[in-house]
Scaffold this motif. Structure first.
Motif, mmCIF file in Angstrom:
data_model
loop_
_atom_site.group_PDB
_atom_site.id
_atom_site.type_symbol
_atom_site.label_atom_id
_atom_site.label_comp_id
_atom_site.label_asym_id
_atom_site.label_seq_id
_atom_site.Cartn_x
_atom_site.Cartn_y
_atom_site.Cartn_z
ATOM 1 N N MET A 115 -1.427 9.355 -4.583
ATOM 2 C CA MET A 115 -0.439 9.030 -5.592
ATOM 3 C C MET A 115 0.270 10.333 -5.983
ATOM 4 O O MET A 115 -0.362 11.367 -6.153
ATOM 5 C CB MET A 115 -1.153 8.418 -6.796
ATOM 6 C CG MET A 115 -0.224 7.843 -7.797
ATOM 7 S SD MET A 115 -1.054 7.011 -9.174
ATOM 8 C CE MET A 115 -2.367 6.151 -8.395
ATOM 9 N N SER A 116 1.538 10.275 -6.151
ATOM 10 C CA SER A 116 2.310 11.482 -6.466
ATOM 11 C C SER A 116 2.172 11.858 -7.935
ATOM 12 O O SER A 116 1.817 11.046 -8.785
ATOM 13 C CB SER A 116 3.786 11.262 -6.129
ATOM 14 O OG SER A 116 4.381 10.407 -7.080
ATOM 15 N N GLU A 117 2.493 13.114 -8.208
ATOM 16 C CA GLU A 117 2.476 13.596 -9.588
ATOM 17 C C GLU A 117 3.534 12.892 -10.432
ATOM 18 O O GLU A 117 3.449 12.868 -11.653
ATOM 19 C CB GLU A 117 2.690 15.111 -9.613
ATOM 20 C CG GLU A 117 3.994 15.539 -8.986
ATOM 21 C CD GLU A 117 4.058 17.027 -8.649
ATOM 22 O OE1 GLU A 117 5.115 17.442 -8.165
ATOM 23 O OE2 GLU A 117 3.082 17.746 -8.855
ATOM 24 N N GLY A 118 4.520 12.292 -9.772
ATOM 25 C CA GLY A 118 5.568 11.579 -10.492
ATOM 26 C C GLY A 118 5.031 10.435 -11.345
ATOM 27 O O GLY A 118 5.608 10.121 -12.387
ATOM 28 N N ALA A 132 -2.269 1.281 -1.079
ATOM 29 C CA ALA A 132 -2.568 2.697 -0.868
ATOM 30 C C ALA A 132 -3.104 2.954 0.538
ATOM 31 O O ALA A 132 -2.810 3.973 1.148
ATOM 32 C CB ALA A 132 -3.569 3.180 -1.913
ATOM 33 N N PHE A 133 -3.877 2.032 1.068
ATOM 34 C CA PHE A 133 -4.458 2.168 2.409
ATOM 35 C C PHE A 133 -3.657 1.321 3.386
ATOM 36 O O PHE A 133 -3.386 0.156 3.121
ATOM 37 C CB PHE A 133 -5.925 1.706 2.400
ATOM 38 C CG PHE A 133 -6.588 1.792 3.744
ATOM 39 C CD1 PHE A 133 -7.084 2.996 4.221
ATOM 40 C CD2 PHE A 133 -6.712 0.665 4.545
ATOM 41 C CE1 PHE A 133 -7.694 3.071 5.471
ATOM 42 C CE2 PHE A 133 -7.323 0.729 5.789
ATOM 43 C CZ PHE A 133 -7.812 1.940 6.258
ATOM 44 N N TYR A 143 -6.260 -6.066 14.474
ATOM 45 C CA TYR A 143 -7.504 -5.606 13.876
ATOM 46 C C TYR A 143 -7.404 -5.454 12.350
ATOM 47 O O TYR A 143 -8.409 -5.254 11.693
ATOM 48 C CB TYR A 143 -7.951 -4.289 14.516
ATOM 49 C CG TYR A 143 -8.535 -4.499 15.893
ATOM 50 C CD1 TYR A 143 -9.814 -5.007 16.041
ATOM 51 C CD2 TYR A 143 -7.805 -4.196 17.034
ATOM 52 C CE1 TYR A 143 -10.367 -5.213 17.298
ATOM 53 C CE2 TYR A 143 -8.345 -4.392 18.295
ATOM 54 C CZ TYR A 143 -9.624 -4.892 18.419
ATOM 55 O OH TYR A 143 -10.166 -5.099 19.665
ATOM 56 N N ARG A 144 -6.219 -5.574 11.794
ATOM 57 C CA ARG A 144 -6.095 -5.444 10.345
ATOM 58 C C ARG A 144 -6.900 -6.512 9.609
ATOM 59 O O ARG A 144 -7.417 -6.273 8.536
ATOM 60 C CB ARG A 144 -4.626 -5.514 9.917
ATOM 61 C CG ARG A 144 -3.821 -4.290 10.334
ATOM 62 C CD ARG A 144 -2.374 -4.486 10.042
ATOM 63 N NE ARG A 144 -1.895 -5.595 10.892
ATOM 64 C CZ ARG A 144 -0.651 -5.793 11.232
ATOM 65 N NH1 ARG A 144 0.277 -4.988 10.794
ATOM 66 N NH2 ARG A 144 -0.298 -6.781 12.014
ATOM 67 N N THR A 145 -7.005 -7.691 10.198
ATOM 68 C CA THR A 145 -7.744 -8.774 9.543
ATOM 69 C C THR A 145 -9.225 -8.775 9.907
ATOM 70 O O THR A 145 -10.041 -9.292 9.159
ATOM 71 C CB THR A 145 -7.131 -10.143 9.902
ATOM 72 O OG1 THR A 145 -7.131 -10.286 11.317
ATOM 73 C CG2 THR A 145 -5.721 -10.262 9.353
ATOM 74 N N MET A 170 -11.239 -1.602 2.076
ATOM 75 C CA MET A 170 -10.167 -0.859 1.415
ATOM 76 C C MET A 170 -9.210 -1.812 0.691
ATOM 77 O O MET A 170 -8.711 -1.504 -0.388
ATOM 78 C CB MET A 170 -9.418 0.002 2.427
ATOM 79 C CG MET A 170 -10.287 1.098 3.042
ATOM 80 S SD MET A 170 -10.986 2.233 1.825
ATOM 81 C CE MET A 170 -9.553 3.229 1.477
ATOM 82 N N SER A 171 -8.977 -2.964 1.274
ATOM 83 C CA SER A 171 -8.118 -3.961 0.638
ATOM 84 C C SER A 171 -8.736 -4.468 -0.666
ATOM 85 O O SER A 171 -8.050 -4.620 -1.677
ATOM 86 C CB SER A 171 -7.870 -5.119 1.605
ATOM 87 O OG SER A 171 -7.048 -6.088 1.012
#
Length: 157
Positions: free
Chosen positions: A1-4, A87-88, A106-108, A116-117
């Motif tokens: 995550m950015s500092e923004g 994020a992942f 392979y995502r499923t 991670m999900s």
């Protein structure tokens, strides 16, 4: 995550503590923490596109909250700054592994991607459950002088 994201969250709280109805410039908000004004302005513009703040140009211009803090979740700010993507991102490296099926999705099937999900979903739920009003209340209970000190500092510059 950015500092923004951090910068945007703090800026929203500072806008809440600013003099009622007063627009605050990106320069003043950036000076509060010694941040680069041009970069903070980009974060504030992203908040404006998301409807979290409004932006007014001109000599009395600047930024104001567009909603009550109770209507702004931490997730709203994260999405405004970072976008809605998880994020992942599974890159399906299993396709290149031994005995892999190069045509499979392979995502499923990937246990790591599934874990991670689930973690991403839990994180998003937690951020969506907390509003900036909750954060404000905690800050004010721990440091009751913060609203007045913030107002004075933003008004002095």
């Amino acid at each position: 995550m950015s500092e923004g994201v951090e910068w945007a969250l703090h800026s929203c709280l500072n806008l809440a503590w600013a003099e009622s109805g007063t627009a605050v410039t990106a320069t003043k908000l950036a000076a509060f923490y010694g941040l680069p004004a041009a970069y903070l302005n980009k974060q504030l513009q992203a908040l404006a596109r998301a409807g979290i703040v409004t932006s007014t140009s001109g000599p009395r211009g600047g930024f104001r909250l567009a909603k009550a803090l109770k209507d702004i979740t931490l997730m709203d700010v994260v999405v405004a700054i970072e976008g809605p993507d998880a994020a992942f991102r599974c890159q399906q490296i299993l396709r290149s592994g031994p005995d892999a099926d190069p045509t499979a999705d392979y995502r499923t099937a990937c246990v790591i991607a599934q874990a991670m999900s689930r973690a991403d979903l839990a994180w998003r739920r937690e951020l969506a459950a907390q509003t900036l009003a909750d954060i404000r209340a905690t800050v004010e209970s721990r440091s009751p002088d913060t609203p007045e000190l913030t107002r004075n500092r933003l008004a002095a510059r």
